[in-house]
Enzyme design. Structure first.
Site, mmCIF file in Angstrom:
data_model
loop_
_atom_site.group_PDB
_atom_site.id
_atom_site.type_symbol
_atom_site.label_atom_id
_atom_site.label_comp_id
_atom_site.label_asym_id
_atom_site.label_seq_id
_atom_site.Cartn_x
_atom_site.Cartn_y
_atom_site.Cartn_z
ATOM 1 N N GLY A 153 0.814 -1.200 0.114
ATOM 2 C CA GLY A 153 -0.128 -0.085 -0.256
ATOM 3 C C GLY A 153 0.744 1.129 0.042
ATOM 4 O O GLY A 153 0.291 2.354 0.477
ATOM 5 N N GLY A 154 2.134 1.115 -0.397
ATOM 6 C CA GLY A 154 2.815 2.241 -0.531
ATOM 7 C C GLY A 154 3.243 3.109 0.869
ATOM 8 O O GLY A 154 3.629 4.268 0.683
ATOM 9 N N SER A 195 4.629 -5.860 -2.448
ATOM 10 C CA SER A 195 4.778 -4.325 -2.827
ATOM 11 C C SER A 195 5.590 -3.676 -1.717
ATOM 12 O O SER A 195 6.710 -3.832 -1.276
ATOM 13 C CB SER A 195 3.551 -3.517 -2.973
ATOM 14 O OG SER A 195 3.648 -2.139 -3.658
#
Length: 395
Positions: free
Chosen positions: A7-8, A98
């Site tokens: 989710g960055g 991610s």
């Protein structure tokens, strides 16, 4: 198996629930089908709560990357408590996607002598994913939010004291409304400015690594930018821009990471996920995009309702999930039992998952199949910038 979601570092889900409550991360399928596995998920602080970038807290020997410190605390908690749940504290791995995968890499570099984590799985992320320019302290971001919530923009001690009293929801609304993202800083405590040098020298946690990326990571990232900036997505343009993004932000960093790990005699496996299924890739410009593998690994493909899962989709999910679990059981040698070769740059060791060569399992090829442009990484980044600028300007 300790899961670190992505989710960055800026958001959990797009709805107001904690990230690990979303159905795509439901770990019950994994433990149902592999009853010797315990899957641990945890929430960590995000955005301004996870890494506020407060100028008053900069410097010294204390990190303000609180979300990354939450990962450290979670690893220690699992080690101290997992036996009470039937788990083995000497058999703990991290796996993430991610930003979550980047966090596992951050952990490996910050804790090169760690004795707790015995293996790491990195899906679509490692420290090569991070742009150094984006991790430099920018006081303007903090001051903007401070001004919105009534604490002023003078970067004073009083400002910090005021910010500590602002209600959580008020801060959250200010960040969302201003569209500002706070991400971890290169503080030389949790993240290091000389990471490439450390990586080349093998100064990281020497535990087996399973890492890789998806064949068209950039599809959804480019499409979202197009839709946000112009309101339309053009399949051909999306796919072209995606190739640049996929190479520079995912494939090449995965290649560099695998090479540095193997150079340090760390047992390494590398994959490329290639599968495209109608229920997940719902548009022609969405192929094997960023995070499209997650529901396959967790067996949560029914989370997507646009189309029923195909027999190949179900079979691939069982295969990939078993591979991840096999690694967790025995990070050093388990995947050899599945016929997977450990990574070598000049041999057929790149594992292709769900692609045209084997829709329900794995095929193998030389890494150069996707890595040959990586020798021109800086030129690719420049070309990507030019192309994206022209695309969004309508040129």
């Amino acid at each position: 198996m300790t899961w670190v979601y992505g989710g960055g570092y800026t958001f959990g889900t797009l709805i107001n629930i904690p990230q690990n409550n979303t159905g795509i991360y439901d770990g019950r399928n994994i433990v149902r089908d592999h009853n010797d596995i315990i899957l641990v998920t945890f929430n960590y602080r995000l955005n301004i709560f996870g890494q506020p970038g407060a100028p008053q807290l900069a410097g010294g020997n204390q990190s303000q990357s609180f979300g990354l410190l939450d990962l450290d605390a979670a690893v220690q908690w699992v080690h101290d408590n997992i036996a009470s749940f039937g788990g083995d504290p000497e058999r703990i791995i991290l796996f993430g996607e991610s930003a979550g995968a980047v966090a596992t890499d951050i952990y490996a570099f910050a804790h090169p002598s760690d004795q707790i984590v015995k293996g790491i799985i990195q899906e679509s992320g490692n420290l090569g994913f991070i742009s150094p320019a984006s991790t430099v302290l920018n006081p303007a971001l903090w001051n903007t939010i401070a001004g919105i919530v009534g604490c002023g923009n003078d970067t004073s001690t009083e400002q910090l004291t005021c910010m500590k009293t602002v209600p959580t929801k008020t801060l959250e609304k200010a960040v969302i409304d201003s569209n500002i993202a706070f991400i971890p800083l290169m503080d030389n405590i949790t993240m290091f400015s000389d990471t490439p040098t450390r990586s080349a020298a093998g100064k990281f946690l020497h535990v087996p690594l399973l890492g890789g990326s998806n064949a068209q990571e950039g599809n959804i990232l480019v499409l979202l930018v197009e839709l946000f900036e112009t309101g339309i997505g053009i399949p051909g343009a999306t796919e072209t821009a995606s190739e640049f993004s996929t190479l520079t932000r995912f494939s090449c960093p995965a290649s560099f990471t695998a090479k540095d790990r193997t150079s340090a005699n760390v047992t390494t496996w590398r994959y490329q996920y290639q599968a495209v299924f109608p229920g997940i890739s719902t548009r022609p410009d969405l192929r094997a995009y960023h995070f499209s593998e997650i529901s396959i690994i967790f067996g949560t493909y029914n989370f997507f309702t646009s189309a029923a899962p195909t027999p190949a989709e179900i079979a691939l999910s069982k295969y990939v999930q078993n591979a991840w679990v096999t690694f967790a059981r025995d990070p050093k040698g388990g995947l050899f039992e599945l016929g997977w070769p450990s990574y070598k740059a000049d041999a057929d060791t790149l594992v292709l998952l769900g692609g045209p060569l084997n829709e329900t399992g794995a095929a193998f090829t030389k890494p150069a199949f996707i890595d040959f442009p990586c020798a021109f990484q800086s030129s690719l980044i420049d070309a990507s910038t030019v192309f994206n600028t022209a695309l969004l300007s309508g040129a």
